[in-house]
Design an enzyme around this catalytic site. Structure first.
Site, short mmCIF file in Angstrom:
data_model
loop_
_atom_site.label_atom_id
_atom_site.label_comp_id
_atom_site.label_asym_id
_atom_site.label_seq_id
_atom_site.Cartn_x
_atom_site.Cartn_y
_atom_site.Cartn_z
CG ASP A 73 -6.86 -52.56 -7.98
OD1 ASP A 73 -5.69 -52.92 -7.78
OD2 ASP A 73 -7.70 -52.43 -7.07
CG ASN B 111 -20.01 -44.28 -4.29
OD1 ASN B 111 -20.15 -43.18 -3.79
ND2 ASN B 111 -19.58 -44.45 -5.52
CD GLU C 256 -23.96 -39.34 -1.65
OE1 GLU C 256 -23.16 -40.12 -1.12
OE2 GLU C 256 -24.84 -38.72 -1.01
CB CYS D 178 -2.86 -52.55 -2.49
SG CYS D 178 -2.67 -51.28 -1.21
CG ASP E 70 -24.52 -46.53 2.43
OD1 ASP E 70 -23.76 -45.60 2.11
OD2 ASP E 70 -25.70 -46.62 2.03
CD1 TRP F 100 -2.56 -57.55 2.46
CD2 TRP F 100 -2.40 -59.03 0.79
NE1 TRP F 100 -2.72 -56.87 1.27
CE2 TRP F 100 -2.63 -57.75 0.24
CE3 TRP F 100 -2.26 -60.10 -0.08
CZ2 TRP F 100 -2.74 -57.52 -1.14
CZ3 TRP F 100 -2.36 -59.88 -1.44
CH2 TRP F 100 -2.59 -58.60 -1.97
CG HIS G 53 -7.15 -50.87 -2.54
ND1 HIS G 53 -6.08 -51.76 -2.58
CD2 HIS G 53 -7.82 -51.05 -3.70
CE1 HIS G 53 -6.13 -52.43 -3.73
NE2 HIS G 53 -7.18 -52.02 -4.42
CE1 TYR H 163 -3.33 -52.19 2.09
CE2 TYR H 163 -1.86 -53.88 2.92
CZ TYR H 163 -2.51 -53.27 1.87
OH TYR H 163 -2.36 -53.76 0.59
CD GLU I 116 -20.85 -39.27 1.53
OE1 GLU I 116 -21.74 -40.05 1.17
OE2 GLU I 116 -19.65 -39.42 1.23
#
Length: 733
Positions: free
Chosen positions: A405, A445, A500, A323, A447, A288, A382, A566, A495
């Site tokens: 992944d 998810n 949720e 990625c 915050d 990167w 990603h 990025y 949301e």
């Protein structure tokens, strides 16, 4: 005088002896010969008698040509291979020619399949298939037709059998022993996973999805920003010559036991570790940094073929990947072996360093970002993969799409790998299920929590929580067309919905902690509207303030503009302004800032992303307001043109053209082009493209198969990345 230190010796190779009777078979490339004659032990000193009166095998025809029965039925007609390739759980045929007509009442023969070293019936690595009604075999066998000396045999590999390259023999039983055909490489048989067979763990019922996720060789990878998305074509090339062998080599290199290779869960997990080079000399080296002197820039690749063939021939990791390259090559691996797979992109993907559901942004007492103390990063986007399979290791309902992944981010069970994690489990917060669900759950998810730091004692007070920024949108390609499909609802509930809330509470039970405090919402709103900007443009950055209160408000604002990778990591700041904004009650106000290309162009890295963040403190209330905006600078396009008749085995011309639109020269430029079934990967190097000048590269190509396809091209240099072009064509037979 002291003795010199002896030179350090490498540790001796420890034998398996004393622990196991034989080494565990973990190479599909090796295997000992099966004897041509297996005696029943009643042979005299002169060896076996002449076996003239018993059946003798003259020829074995694997019916491997595309116009013969097997490949069209098994949907393997696209593979460029000299061998028969079939899918498990489904019948294929072969023809055996004997020296005389076959008599079922007198003659006994079997077709034998062997994989790896030390083949054993009990391990499923030696499979004798008898056509006799009274003989049971793990793979079913029957006589389809017997005419003159030729017997057509139908064989159905078990739907859970080992996937890989099998050696084929035909054996005839005589009273003295078993005589069989010699080893003949042309009779080798590849057996793949079968998304068409109900008994296979990768069975996929949806025909359009299956066609796309197993048989489509070209894909679209989405990048940029969720509200200003860019796309680039990619040649997965899973049917190209040598790619299937390269995929089997990856499992050999990982020393994956042959007996585990029929289990799609184990294959996907092993490959997620092997696609990166971090701890096992896997396929791709991540980089990167922006310095790609010793390899190919990640943005330069146009497909997976060159990478996989390079890896299998050199047996060393290929440089370099980020990625989407990991995800695209992983996709090739999965589709090539028959596991349905797709590349997905998550916009604003949290890479949280401490396993909670918070991405922490630290502000000083005036509301300005403390860059030294803010460590968590949010990737602009990603890419990872989803593969389709049942999950017998999980409770009912968690099969289907699984996230995997290969980008090395965190270790899992000691290696850089991630998944397979059930997407359904991620959506419902059931993150206790294997593998690595908490990490993926946090990526969609988290915050974003802004903390104000008290300079006297270093304590942090949460002043704002943004719960909708991360995992803003998850997208993949629509089956059968070059359009995108929003699959965010497969990863999370809407949301703010009650579902949720329940899911986040459930995840908390399993140790994913979030910020409990709910600081009051500020009565001043701040927004930075979307703007489309080309590389090299001057533009205006707008800040829109809205005072929702009945009193006047004064806001001290800090606006920072940064060139970022990025991955959200800052390279350098090119803009810093500190306006004071005075707002009348219930009124809105705009602030406009000039951004000049000369300020950011010299500092650009990689994918030309500019990140603006505004934070401010409302003087009257002490409340914090924030807004973030990623600007993905649009690059010029590459033109790809095809001339001449697109017909199998007839030469046609491909022309790639580019004009440098900038006031500066482009140096050390690489142009790459390829197209499945039409053109293998090729590249050209240009040491200089001066400002305003053009390049034209014309190449003669000869299509080798009919049908619709694409040619894809990229142009890449340090000053300009992610320049792509493509041309669609349909090749006539």
């Amino acid at each position: 005088m002291s003795n010199p230190e002896p030179a350090a010796q490498p540790p001796p190779q420890v034998s398996h002896r004393g622990r196991s009777a034989a080494p565990i078979a973990s190479s599909n490339a090796e295997g000992e010969e099966v004897p041509e004659f297996d005696s029943f032990g009643i042979i005299g000193p002169r060896g076996p008698p002449p076996l003239r009166e018993f059946l003798d095998i003259w020829d074995v025809n694997m019916l491997r040509r595309p116009d013969e029965v097997n490949t069209p039925q098994h949907s393997t007609h696209l593979y460029a291979s000299d061998h028969l390739i079939v899918r498990r759980g489904q019948e294929f045929q072969l023809k055996v020619t004997f020296d005389r007509p076959y008599k079922p009442s007198d003659d006994q023969f079997a077709v034998e399949f062997v994989i790896g070293g030390s083949p054993q019936y009990s391990k499923g690595t030696y499979i004798p298939v008898s056509v006799a009604k009274d003989r049971q075999s793990p793979w079913a066998g029957r006589v389809v037709d017997s005419t003159d000396n030729v017997v057509t045999v139908g064989i159905t590999p078990a739907p859970d059998c080992i996937v890989g390259k099998w050696r084929t023999y035909v054996a005839v039983v005589t009273p003295y022993g078993i005589r069989r055909t010699r080893r003949d490489e042309s009779r080798d048989l590849y057996v793949l996973f079968n998304a068409w067979a109900t008994g296979d763990s990768v069975f996929l019922d949806d025909a359009d999805e299956r066609e796309e996720c197993v048989l489509n060789e070209v894909g679209v990878i989405y990048h940029g920003a969720y509200d200003d998305m860019s796309e680039r074509p990619w040649n997965f090339g899973q049917f190209d010559y040598g790619v299937l062998d390269a995929c089997l080599f990856i499992m050999d290199k990982a020393a994956m036991p042959i007996t585990n290779r029929g289990d799609a869960i184990k294959v996907a997990r092993k490959a997620s570790a092997m696609l990166n080079s971090h701890d096992d000399d896997g396929v791709l080296v991540g980089n990167w940094s922006g310095d790609y002197t010793y390899g190919v820039a990640p943005t330069s690749w146009t497909g997976s073929t060159e990478i996989l063939l390079n890896y299998s021939s050199s047996k060393t990791p290929v440089c370099y990947a980020q990625c989407w390259v990991y995800a695209a090559v992983f996709n090739t691996f999965l589709r090539c072996l028959g596991i349905p797979a797709r590349v997905v992109t998550n916009f604003f993907s949290a890479h949280d360093n401490d396993g909670n559901l918070k991405t922490d942004v630290i502000l000083d007492e005036n509301g300005r970002i403390d860059k030294h103390r803010t460590k968590d990063s949010i990737w602009n986007y990603h890419c990872w993969n989803e593969c389709y399979m049942s999950r017998p290791d999980l409770p009912q309902g968690f099969g289907g799409w699984q996230a995997v992944d290969a980008t090395p981010q965190e270790t899992s069970d000691g290696m850089y790998r991630c998944g397979p994690a059930s997407v359904q489990a991620i959506k419902h917060g059931q993150i206790c299920f294997p593998f690595d669900a908490p990490f993926l759950f946090a990526e969609v998810n988290s915050d974003v929590v802004f903390y104000s730091r008290n300079p006297r004692d270093g304590t942090l007070d949460p002043v704002k929580v943004n719960s909708s920024h991360v995992g803003r949108m998850v997208v993949t390609k629509v089956p059968g067309q070059d359009a995108r499909r929003d699959i965010t609802d497969q990863y999370k509930f809407p949301e703010g919905s009650p579902e949720e809330r329940t899911v986040l509470e459930k995840a908390e039970e399993y140790g994913c902690h979030r910020e409990k405090a709910t600081p009051p919402e500020a009565d001043v709103e701040l927004d930075m509207p979307l703007m489309e900007v080309r590389v090299g443009d001057d533009f205006e950055l707008k800040l829109e303030f809205n005072n929702t209160s009945d009193q006047a408000r004064t806001v001290d604002v800090y606006v920072s503009g940064n060139v970022v990778y990025y991955t959200g990591v800052t390279s350098s700041e090119f803009l810093f302004k500190t306006p004071r904004v005075i707002l009348d009650p219930k009124k809105a106000e705009k602030q406009v800032m000039e951004v000049r290309s000369q300020d950011y162009m010299r500092k650009l890295v990689e994918q030309a992303n500019l990140h603006f963040i505004a934070t401010g403190k409302v003087k009257e209330t002490g409340q914090i307001i924030t807004s973030m905006r990623v600007v993905t600078l649009h690059t010029p396009k590459l033109s790809v043109e095809v001339s001449g008749l697109a017909k199998v085995s007839e030469e046609m011309m491909v022309t790639v053209e580019f004009t440098n639109p900038f006031k500066f020269n482009l140096e050390d430029v690489y142009v790459r082009v390829e197209g499945p079934g039409v053109m293998p990967p090729k590249y050209k190097h240009y040491s200089l493209i001066t400002a305003g000048s053009s390049l034209t590269w014309t190449e003669g190509v000869t299509p080798r198969r009919a049908g619709p396809t694409k040619l894809m091209a990229s142009l890449d240099c340090a000053a300009l990345r992610q320049v792509y072009g493509q041309a669609q064509l349909t090749v006539k037979p």
